[in-house]
Motif scaffolding. Structure first.
Motif, PDB file in Angstrom:
ATOM      1  N   SER A   1       0.457  -1.159   0.157  1.00 21.37           N
ATOM      2  CA  SER A   1      -0.172   0.231  -0.487  1.00 21.37           C
ATOM      3  C   SER A   1       0.982   1.624  -0.156  1.00 21.37           C
ATOM      4  O   SER A   1       2.376   1.590   0.216  1.00 21.37           O
ATOM      5  N   ASN A   2       0.444   2.330  -0.111  1.00 19.49           N
ATOM      6  CA  ASN A   2       1.266   3.712   0.268  1.00 19.49           C
ATOM      7  C   ASN A   2       1.509   4.018   1.153  1.00 19.49           C
ATOM      8  O   ASN A   2       2.939   4.210   0.670  1.00 19.49           O
TER       9      ASN A   2
ATOM     10  N   SER B   1      10.257   3.311   2.459  1.00 20.49           N
ATOM     11  CA  SER B   1      11.057   4.042   2.625  1.00 20.49           C
ATOM     12  C   SER B   1      11.790   4.647   3.592  1.00 20.49           C
ATOM     13  O   SER B   1      12.532   5.252   3.319  1.00 20.49           O
TER      14      SER B   1
ATOM     15  N   SER C   1       8.749   4.004  -7.198  1.00 17.21           N
ATOM     16  CA  SER C   1       7.718   4.544  -6.700  1.00 17.21           C
ATOM     17  C   SER C   1       8.156   5.895  -5.989  1.00 17.21           C
ATOM     18  O   SER C   1       7.140   6.880  -5.520  1.00 17.21           O
ATOM     19  N   CYS C   2       9.352   6.269  -5.611  1.00 17.11           N
ATOM     20  CA  CYS C   2       9.760   7.454  -4.538  1.00 17.11           C
ATOM     21  C   CYS C   2       9.811   8.212  -5.557  1.00 17.11           C
ATOM     22  O   CYS C   2      10.384   8.368  -5.842  1.00 17.11           O
ATOM     23  N   GLU C   3       8.634   9.192  -5.491  1.00 14.68           N
ATOM     24  CA  GLU C   3       8.762  10.369  -5.969  1.00 14.68           C
ATOM     25  C   GLU C   3       9.901  11.180  -5.916  1.00 14.68           C
ATOM     26  O   GLU C   3      10.865  11.753  -6.949  1.00 14.68           O
TER      27      GLU C   3
ATOM     28  N   GLN D   1       9.920  -2.314  -5.440  1.00 12.71           N
ATOM     29  CA  GLN D   1       8.736  -1.117  -5.722  1.00 12.71           C
ATOM     30  C   GLN D   1       8.969   0.268  -4.560  1.00 12.71           C
ATOM     31  O   GLN D   1       8.540   1.101  -5.500  1.00 12.71           O
ATOM     32  N   VAL D   2       9.826   0.214  -3.962  1.00 14.19           N
ATOM     33  CA  VAL D   2      10.100   1.942  -2.501  1.00 14.19           C
ATOM     34  C   VAL D   2      10.489   1.896  -3.948  1.00 14.19           C
ATOM     35  O   VAL D   2      10.385   3.735  -3.790  1.00 14.19           O
TER      36      VAL D   2
ATOM     37  N   LYS E   1       4.568   1.343   1.905  1.00 17.59           N
ATOM     38  CA  LYS E   1       5.498   2.342   1.097  1.00 17.59           C
ATOM     39  C   LYS E   1       6.186   3.588   1.741  1.00 17.59           C
ATOM     40  O   LYS E   1       7.796   3.167   1.875  1.00 17.59           O
ATOM     41  N   VAL E   2       5.761   4.629   2.295  1.00 18.32           N
ATOM     42  CA  VAL E   2       6.226   5.754   2.169  1.00 18.32           C
ATOM     43  C   VAL E   2       7.232   5.275   4.045  1.00 18.32           C
ATOM     44  O   VAL E   2       7.969   5.279   4.237  1.00 18.32           O
TER      45      VAL E   2
END
Length: 185
Positions: A3-4, A11, A65-67, A61-62, A7-8
């Motif tokens: 999930s987001n 991270s 997807s890390c902005e 995945q992290v 991931k956060v």
């Protein structure tokens, strides 16, 4: 798939491990580039109860997807691109675009315009080629202010710039005379 929120959270823990306190967790980073193997990172992560089920795929995945593009995987190795507060990581000097951006907030603007940009507990000042990453960094602590950095003048004053990848540049402290508040056209 994580999930987001997960991931956060992962991270943030990876940031702690790869940028700030690797030794606290027994993680040994390469002194040249700050990298370690994915397997070494995974073995440290799974020791934490919250992350006992994490996989290399989750780490990938992290990273993907890390902005802010904090991490980089190269082959079987992973590293934080920037933001280190532990042993100084070596970067090759580079020639940045003539203007870079730095995100900050109104609470510190007067000090920055008087004293210049300092690394503030990190190894380098963090700059961006565009306003997007600078905005992400600067909006965390108050009303966002973007600064432009005249890299030509700064370079003439002895500032060295280093490319950390993905539009992120690192630099030695930047004199106040090389800074202006950014006003979009």
């Amino acid at each position: 798939m994580l999930s987001n929120a997960t991931k956060v959270s992962l991270s943030k823990f990876m940031t702690k491990l790869l940028r700030h306190t690797p030794e606290q967790y027994g993680l040994i980073l390469d002194p040249e580039d700050g990298s370690c193997t994915l397997d070494d990172l995974l073995s440290v992560l799974v020791k934490a109860p919250r992350w006992s089920e994490v996989t290399v795929g989750d780490i990938q995945q992290v990273v993907a997807s890390c902005e802010k593009q904090r991490f980089e995987i190269n082959g079987d190795r992973i590293k934080a691109r920037y933001g280190h507060s532990h042993t100084k990581i070596t970067y090759d000097p580079g020639t940045p675009p003539s203007t870079l951006y730095h995100g900050t907030h109104t609470g510190v603007l007067s000090v920055i315009l008087e004293e210049g940009l300092q690394s503030m507990g990190r190894q380098y000042v963090h700059l961006s080629e565009g306003t997007h990453f600078a905005s992400l960094a600067g909006s965390r602590r108050g009303k966002l202010i973007l600064l432009t950095v005249d890299t030509i003048s700064a370079g003439q004053m002895g500032v060295t710039f280093y490319c950390a990848g993905n539009e992120v540049w690192l630099a030695d402290p930047i004199p106040a005379s090389c800074l202006k508040v950014y006003t979009p056209l």
